[in-house]
Design a protein around this motif. Structure first.
Motif, PDB file in Angstrom:
ATOM      1  N   LYS A   1       6.068  -1.795  -7.397  1.00  0.00           N
ATOM      2  CA  LYS A   1       6.468  -1.947  -5.836  1.00  0.00           C
ATOM      3  C   LYS A   1       7.203  -3.172  -5.860  1.00  0.00           C
ATOM      4  O   LYS A   1       6.883  -4.351  -6.236  1.00  0.00           O
ATOM      5  CB  LYS A   1       5.125  -1.843  -5.453  1.00  0.00           C
ATOM      6  CG  LYS A   1       4.253  -0.738  -5.298  1.00  0.00           C
ATOM      7  CD  LYS A   1       2.974  -0.559  -4.628  1.00  0.00           C
ATOM      8  CE  LYS A   1       2.470   0.534  -4.524  1.00  0.00           C
ATOM      9  NZ  LYS A   1       1.130   0.908  -3.943  1.00  0.00           N
TER      10      LYS A   1
ATOM     11  N   ASN B   1       0.798  -1.285   0.073  1.00  0.00           N
ATOM     12  CA  ASN B   1       0.128   0.174  -0.124  1.00  0.00           C
ATOM     13  C   ASN B   1       0.927   1.433  -0.161  1.00  0.00           C
ATOM     14  O   ASN B   1       0.246   2.303  -0.204  1.00  0.00           O
ATOM     15  CB  ASN B   1      -0.707   0.117   1.265  1.00  0.00           C
ATOM     16  CG  ASN B   1      -1.986  -0.909   1.168  1.00  0.00           C
ATOM     17  OD1 ASN B   1      -2.248  -1.823   1.649  1.00  0.00           O
ATOM     18  ND2 ASN B   1      -3.006  -0.460   0.165  1.00  0.00           N
ATOM     19  N   CYS B   2       2.030   1.186   0.593  1.00  0.00           N
ATOM     20  CA  CYS B   2       2.724   2.383   0.838  1.00  0.00           C
ATOM     21  C   CYS B   2       3.640   2.901  -0.520  1.00  0.00           C
ATOM     22  O   CYS B   2       3.847   4.168  -0.577  1.00  0.00           O
ATOM     23  CB  CYS B   2       3.866   2.516   2.168  1.00  0.00           C
ATOM     24  SG  CYS B   2       5.275   1.511   1.838  1.00  0.00           S
ATOM     25  N   GLY B   3       4.095   2.071  -1.235  1.00  0.00           N
ATOM     26  CA  GLY B   3       4.982   2.494  -2.443  1.00  0.00           C
ATOM     27  C   GLY B   3       6.432   2.999  -1.995  1.00  0.00           C
ATOM     28  O   GLY B   3       7.235   3.484  -2.973  1.00  0.00           O
ATOM     29  N   ALA B   4       6.872   2.886  -0.718  1.00  0.00           N
ATOM     30  CA  ALA B   4       8.241   3.277  -0.548  1.00  0.00           C
ATOM     31  C   ALA B   4       9.059   2.596  -1.157  1.00  0.00           C
ATOM     32  O   ALA B   4      10.537   2.891  -1.472  1.00  0.00           O
ATOM     33  CB  ALA B   4       8.330   3.110   1.210  1.00  0.00           C
ATOM     34  N   CYS B   5       8.827   1.055  -1.794  1.00  0.00           N
ATOM     35  CA  CYS B   5       9.701   0.222  -2.369  1.00  0.00           C
ATOM     36  C   CYS B   5       9.758   0.571  -3.790  1.00  0.00           C
ATOM     37  O   CYS B   5      10.314  -0.381  -4.441  1.00  0.00           O
ATOM     38  CB  CYS B   5       9.348  -0.884  -2.021  1.00  0.00           C
ATOM     39  SG  CYS B   5       7.762  -1.474  -2.681  1.00  0.00           S
TER      40      CYS B   5
HETATM   41  S1  FES Z   1       4.355  -1.053  -1.084  1.00  0.00           S
HETATM   42 FE1  FES Z   1       4.797  -0.852   1.002  1.00  0.00          FE
HETATM   43  S2  FES Z   1       6.873  -1.930   1.068  1.00  0.00           S
HETATM   44 FE2  FES Z   1       6.146  -1.668  -1.049  1.00  0.00          FE
END
Ligand code: FES
Ligand code: FES
Lengths: 819, 186
Positions: B58, B44-48
């Protein structure tokens, strides 16, 4: 944004410097705790209770020990003698009930997510796999979820040994304190009396970097890297909790990916990683998953607020009585019990109330412990009073701005002693409000609102007002002492001019996104007259920065920044005596400006950098002067600082679907002197986002078994870019008089002010249907139900609850978190 | 264990990986590419976010074995010869980051968005970044940064934007100078 080139001689304070921190962060050259690995390092994984309240009748770890790569499996029983009890530094009352809080549960678990066992293994994956092989038998006990029910005498108990779920009751009464009148009399004599109950839902700080801890026991000192806001506090607390010598512990907060109060904590996992490293004699790293964060890192808010307000028919408020129930969750963490108490001094906000009484009862439930979350007590207070002011306006059919004008402290009345016993040093609520009204186009929006009401549009328009102040710059140590806090509120800084004229600034504050490196560079560059680029800021390591109380409560600039400035002044004093000696004049004849001492009335002089080299060589120093240009200061502020502002929100509510859309958001904040406008604006934006999120999106919801059902970022609705509006911000500047920079603090302002502005707008849009409140978060479903309830009965509708998050026993199934 | 060959930021690696290893774990733990981070376990967060053959993905939702034979670009490859990529520069100039944890993913996603639509309006930018969460900035300055860079990047900078890192758009000295904001008004 208007951009104009600046000249190099322009003062640094007030300059929109791009941040020094960015170069590493935008290129991925980062040092998050989880990035680190050490030779021989093993990985720690923590097994967590799936149930909210149970006796642990047996734990079988045999299978887990046999799993590949596993070094060690430890249960609470193994640590019972060693682990101590997690510290709580804020005993708000002398008779406060504090439960035993082991890092690893020994006999009983009190919330779903509590740690019950841990595994150290070669890889993180192997450690996690071994968790699945641990067998725990739980004997269920009754869960305690609803804070109002928990506070009653007939409730099942969270901690049997305490004999009650009520931890403490804290009271302030203006008549008793001599700061105002008797609120009961005011309520009796009131021409208008309003009674309201508001629900502060439980929130999750949701910093983006999950927590991580690495402990290296292989040196003479234990080195602890932790994703924390409070490395100094952590060091002392590790020593006190585990009985290790404080001098044997070094704590480093490397790059830290956000905190918002969520990392203002001393965590069980920090103790557990330490104990595992101690056991194995090799480096151990623990990094949590997001789902672990959500259930085990502390939550925020979670209060039931009952308010009674007395006023005259002209809108003048004469008294306010506040009765709070604050949900502590299962344990008292570092400052858990003090969070609602921080709000006690803020319910009277910017107003001149005659009488005030505040009572708060802290209550245990079998849920994740609560503690600081951005604003910590002050958003809750601001929300309640700003909702009340709008309610009063509606009751009297007055404009909400007019009601506020009638009650607020005028700019010529400062310094002002409040009914809660604080002294506000400065402010100009009129100026901030006038500016906000102008930017917002208040009257045009009111006209449009009227037209839409008359036409009966499906989409109605509401306007929400929030005028706020907060106490920040935590804090004068004597005030913290009077509130029974376990530490002071000073901050430390050392400034060192190196032989080559470059400067090192050591600060005890511990930034995690706020841009202190840039801002402190600006402060010291100005003071010493050296280039911005020549200043290095050292922080977040108890070895390089041995003294400090870290970063929270919008304190860093007003306390830590001032410490750095005062230390710079001491450097100049020291340099002055050396310069006078070398220039053969008296100190009084020296002027210092732009980094240079000059002998008044002559063209003789020398640069600070030359003095630094002379101090270093030490060939010719005055008698009794030591050979360096270093100076340090521990600064204890004399008062809090009181930023304020006016926030206006226009929200459109679709009366058929309940959907809320923020059409326009304007805020004018007064945070005193601005060191870096870019950073200040960024703090305001981020604060607004979190405050708006409380109003519209976020809620930690538990089901009837006490399981957190919003334990992922799919269920807990941290807003994305499409969920938030464009903000229109501006500032007025009234300098704080309590510190030499005139700064106030900005970290929490946006969060504190925005929540009531948004909810007031939502209610204002549909008040003519008979709606007087919508419980947060104002999801489409809640808004729609409030509307249909009001339409059906034309009486006040019972709002749908946010599930057992947790006050609505009539509504057993969670409906919160819906969008 | 399966053997894979992957080009990451211009270097070719051949490794044995366990079938369940995620691309992001492979990058961080086996290759030491710690500039790319993990913020959640539900995608969900896209940090990766990284690029796989020039498209954003992602990396927590891709297995390392799926990257076999492909090209991966992370945030670490964008700056060249000590010069920031225009998107990195724009994030810096517009104060589009605070703690910086979301930033690598945000930058990689912004590149992808600009490759698809070189002149996005604000709404398009916000939609394009919807899968990337930031807890610090309230997004406004991120949107500004993307808007800013879309104006700077030469028309037709085209797909595979990571290549523009080799030929960053020239910036004038006035653009690079520090600027003063009058008021905080947007
Ligand atoms: S989308 Fe959260 S760590 Fe990949
Ligand atoms: S800058 Fe901190 S999460 Fe985006």
């Amino acid at each position: 944004m208007t951009a104009t080139p600046v000249s190099p001689s322009e003062p640094e304070i007030g300059r929109a410097r791009r941040r020094k921190e960015d170069a590493r962060l935008v290129t991925g050259r980062t040092r998050w705790t989880d990035n680190m690995s050490l030779p021989g390092m093993v990985h720690l994984a923590v097994l967590r209770s799936p149930v909210a309240h149970a006796r642990i009748s047996a734990i079988d770890t045999t299978e887990a020990r046999r799993m590949p790569g596993v070094h060690e499996v430890v249960t609470g029983a193994d640590l019972a003698e060693r682990q101590g009890s997690m510290p709580c530094a804020w005993p708000v009352t002398p008779d406060m009930k504090t439960p035993y809080a082991p890092a690893l549960a020994v006999e009983e678990v009190h919330f779903a997510g509590e740690a019950v066992a841990m595994v150290a293994a070669r890889s993180a994956a192997e450690a996690r796999d071994a968790l699945d092989a641990i067998d725990v038998d739980y004997e269920d006990r009754e869960v305690v979820l609803d804070v109002e029910a928990a506070a009653r005498d007939d409730s099942p108990l969270v901690h049997e040994e305490l004999g009650t779920n009520r931890s403490a009751t804290w009271t302030f009464d203006s008549a008793e304190a001599g700061t105002g009148g008797d609120v009961e009399r005011a309520l009796r004599d009131a021409e208008v009396r309003l009674d309201r109950t508001f629900r502060q839902q439980r929130l999750i700080p949701a910093f983006m970097e999950p927590r991580s801890v690495l402990v290296d026991p292989t040196g003479e000192q234990y080195t602890v890297w932790s994703s924390t806001q409070v490395p100094h506090i952590l060091r002392t607390m590790i020593a006190m909790t585990l009985g290790v010598g404080e001098h044997k512990v070094r704590v480093i907060a490397p790059d830290v990916g956000g905190g918002f109060g969520g990392k203002l904590q001393v965590t069980p996992e920090e103790m557990l990683t330490f104990l595992m490293a101690e056991r194995l004699g090799r480096p151990v790293k623990w990094t949590e998953s997001r789902s672990e964060t959500m259930v085990s890192a502390h939550h925020g808010r979670d209060q039931v607020q009952r308010l009674s307000l007395a006023a005259r028919a002209d809108g003048t408020v004469t008294g306010l009585k506040v009765d709070l129930l604050a949900d502590m969750g299962a344990y008292l963490r570092l400052v858990t019990p003090g969070i609602p108490i921080l709000g006690a001094l803020m319910f009277n906000a910017i107003y001149k109330f005659d009488s005030y009484r505040f009572t708060c009862t802290n209550v245990f439930t079998t849920k994740t412990p609560t503690d600081a979350y951005r604003g910590a007590g002050r958003p809750e207070a601001t929300f309640a009073i700003e909702r009340m002011m709008d309610e009063l306006a509606a009751e009297l059919d007055m404009d909400p701005l007019e009601v506020r004008r009638r009650n607020w402290i005028n700019h010529d009345e400062f310094p002002f002693d409040t009914v809660a016993g604080l002294t506000y040093d400065s402010g100009d609520y009129e100026a901030a409000t006038d500016r906000a009204v102008e930017m917002f186009g208040y009257q045009q929006l009111r006209d449009e609102q009227l037209r839409r009401r008359q036409r009966g549009d499906t989409v109605q328009l509401g306007i929400g007002v929030s005028t706020f102040t907060e106490m920040c710059g935590l804090a004068p140590s004597r005030v913290l002492g009077s509130l029974s806090y376990g530490a002071g509120g000073w901050e430390h800084s050392q400034v060192r001019v190196l032989p080559t004229g470059k400067v090192e600034v050591v600060t005890g504050t511990s930034p995690h996104g706020q841009g202190h490196v840039t801002a402190w560079s600006q402060l010291v560059a100005d003071r010493l007259g050296v280039p911005f680029e020549d200043v290095e800021v050292l922080h977040g390591d108890t070895q390089s920065s041995p003294r400090g109380l870290d970063t929270y409560g919008s304190r860093s600039l007003a306390v830590g920044g001032v410490a750095a400035v005062r230390a710079s002044d001491r450097v100049i004093d020291k340099a002055r005596s050396i310069a006078a000696h070398l220039l053969e004049c008296s100190e009084q004849d020296l002027d210092f400006s732009a980094g240079r001492f000059s002998v008044r009335g002559t063209d003789r002089g020398m640069a600070l950098t030359e003095v630094a080299l002379a101090a270093f060589t030490a060939h010719d120093l005055p008698e009794g002067v030591e050979p360096n240009l270093d100076a340090e200061v521990s600064h204890d502020p004399e008062n809090f600082s009181f930023p304020h502002g006016t926030h206006l929100c226009a929200a459109e509510v679709d009366t058929e679907t309940g959907r809320v859309r923020i059409r326009s958001y304007v805020c004018v904040d007064d945070v005193g002197t601005v060191v870096n406008p870019l950073v200040v604006e960024g703090q305001v934006h981020g604060g607004l986002a979190q405050g708006i999120a409380q109003a519209l999106y976020e809620e930690a919801v538990h089901d009837e078994d006490g399981t957190l059902t919003t334990a992922t970022l799919a269920d807990y609705l941290v807003p994305s870019a499409v969920d938030l509006p464009e903000f229109h911000t501006d500032r007025t500047e009234t300098d704080a008089t309590s510190n030499p920079l005139g700064v106030k603090g900005v970290g929490e302002a946006g969060t504190i002010a925005s929540t009531p502005a948004v909810v007031n707008a939502v209610v204002d849009a549909i008040r003519h249907y008979g709606v007087t409140d919508v419980r947060m978060p104002c999801s489409p479903q809640r808004v729609w139900r409030a509307l249909s309830g009001a339409r059906a009965s034309s009486a006040t509708a019972a709002e749908s609850g946010g599930g057992l998050g947790s006050v609505d026993p009539d509504q057993p199934f969670p409906t919160g978190g819906d969008r | 264990m399966p053997r894979i060959t992957v080009d990451v930021d211009g270097t070719t690696y051949t490794d044995d990986v366990s079938p369940r290893t995620l691309l992001v774990q492979y990058l961080r733990e086996q290759l030491g590419k710690v500039g790319t981070v993990v913020g959640c376990d539900t995608s969900n967060c896209g940090a990766c976010t990284v690029h796989l053959d020039g498209q954003s993905v992602k990396s927590c939702s891709v297995l390392a074995v799926q990257a076999d034979g492909h090209e991966v670009t992370t945030v670490e490859a964008l700056a060249r010869d000590g010069r920031l990529h225009p998107v990195q520069r724009a994030f810096h100039d517009n104060h589009a980051l605070q703690c910086g944890f979301c930033t690598p993913g945000m930058i990689m996603q912004a590149l992808d968005l600009l490759a698809e639509d070189p002149e996005p309006d604000d709404e398009r930018i916000r939609e394009g970044l919807e899968g990337n969460l930031c807890r610090c900035t309230g997004y406004q300055n991120i949107v500004r940064a993307v808007r800013d860079v879309s104006r700077q990047m030469r028309p037709g900078a085209g797909p595979a934007m990571e290549h523009s890192g080799r030929t960053p758009a020239p910036r004038t000295s006035t653009e690079q100078a520090d600027t003063r904001v009058t008021g905080g008004q947007s």
